[in-house]
Scaffold this motif. Structure first.
Motif, short mmCIF file in Angstrom:
data_model
loop_
_atom_site.label_atom_id
_atom_site.label_comp_id
_atom_site.label_asym_id
_atom_site.label_seq_id
_atom_site.Cartn_x
_atom_site.Cartn_y
_atom_site.Cartn_z
N PHE A 293 10.61 133.09 91.56
CA PHE A 293 10.29 132.42 90.31
C PHE A 293 10.26 130.91 90.49
CE2 PHE A 293 11.48 130.26 86.41
CZ PHE A 293 10.50 130.71 85.55
N TYR B 3 17.25 139.63 81.90
CA TYR B 3 16.50 138.63 82.66
C TYR B 3 16.81 137.24 82.13
CZ TYR B 3 13.86 142.45 84.71
OH TYR B 3 13.50 143.59 85.38
N LEU C 174 3.76 132.54 84.26
CA LEU C 174 4.70 133.40 84.99
C LEU C 174 5.39 134.41 84.08
CD1 LEU C 174 6.44 130.79 87.31
CD2 LEU C 174 4.93 132.63 88.01
N ILE C 175 6.15 133.92 83.13
CA ILE C 175 7.05 134.80 82.36
C ILE C 175 6.29 135.79 81.50
CG2 ILE C 175 8.93 134.87 80.68
CD1 ILE C 175 9.68 132.01 81.66
N GLN D 232 5.05 138.86 83.34
CA GLN D 232 6.12 139.69 83.89
C GLN D 232 6.95 140.38 82.81
OE1 GLN D 232 7.03 140.72 87.21
NE2 GLN D 232 4.84 140.29 87.13
N HIS E 171 4.74 144.90 79.78
CA HIS E 171 4.74 146.21 80.45
C HIS E 171 3.35 146.62 80.96
CE1 HIS E 171 5.26 150.68 80.70
NE2 HIS E 171 6.37 150.28 81.27
N THR F 141 1.23 144.66 82.55
CA THR F 141 0.82 143.92 83.75
C THR F 141 0.90 144.82 84.97
OG1 THR F 141 1.58 141.83 82.81
CG2 THR F 141 1.37 141.92 85.20
N CYS G 161 2.70 145.54 88.96
CA CYS G 161 4.07 145.76 88.52
C CYS G 161 4.52 144.59 87.64
CB CYS G 161 5.02 145.93 89.71
SG CYS G 161 4.98 144.56 90.86
N ASN G 162 5.63 144.81 86.96
CA ASN G 162 6.19 143.82 86.06
C ASN G 162 7.69 144.04 85.95
OD1 ASN G 162 6.75 145.63 83.62
ND2 ASN G 162 4.61 146.06 84.08
N LEU G 163 8.38 143.09 85.37
CA LEU G 163 9.84 143.20 85.25
C LEU G 163 10.27 144.21 84.20
CD1 LEU G 163 10.79 139.42 85.58
CD2 LEU G 163 11.08 141.22 87.30
#
Length: 173
Positions: free
Chosen positions: A101, A131, A149-150, A153, A156, A158, A161-163
């Motif tokens: 990040f 997070y 960025l955020i 991520q 869902h 994206t 993959c995503n956070l």
């Protein structure tokens, strides 16, 4: 037939770290709140604290103890002056740091502010399955961090993959 993932709204808290800002002039915090809402997420709480590691840790500790708070975004205190203590306040609370990040944030910032980007100590990580993203205090930095960025991520949808898709596994030991 390709199936599109549904958007999952998250509860996100916003913490402004500043010795001088109030809600009336906290433009960075307002940028984050607006973008969070525009993305379809909910602002679960918003606070402003002085650049004091114990005040920062106290608020973050409260929020990461609430399972319904999925993410925290902070603004301010990531520079190199004597009063900038956000990374020192946050890092001891992180279970895992997301090193990429800060690296990506500085790379993207370089496109906008050139070598001044090296002064940023933006960080992110996971604390008690929450997070945590720590951005510099300028509204431009908050726009860059959220928009580039955020936001993706924490969406869902994206791919690849995503956070958000990792959230069910964050508490695995």
């Amino acid at each position: 037939m390709t199936q599109t993932a549904e958007f999952i709204p998250l509860n996100i808290a916003v913490l402004t770290i500043s010795d001088s800002r109030t809600e009336a002039d906290d433009t960075s915090g307002q940028v984050l709140m607006t973008r969070i809402a525009q993305a379809g997420h909910r602002v679960s709480d918003r606070r402003i604290v002085r650049d004091d590691i114990y005040q920062i840790r106290a608020v973050l500790s409260q929020w990461i103890a609430i399972p319904e708070v999925h993410a925290v975004v902070t603004t301010g205190g990531t520079g190199v002056t004597g009063r900038d203590g956000t990374p020192e306040a946050i890092k001891p609370l992180l279970d895992k740091e997301i090193e990429g990040f800060g690296e990506l944030f500085r790379m993207l910032s370089y496109e906008e502010i050139k070598t001044s980007s090296l002064q940023s100590r933006a960080i992110a990580g996971v604390a008690n399955a929450t997070y945590v993203f720590c951005l510099p205090g300028s509204s431009g930095a908050c726009r860059t961090g959220w928009d580039r960025l955020i936001a993706a991520q924490l969406d869902h949808r994206t791919r690849p993959c995503n956070l958000v898709m990792l959230m069910p596994r964050l508490q695995e030991r």
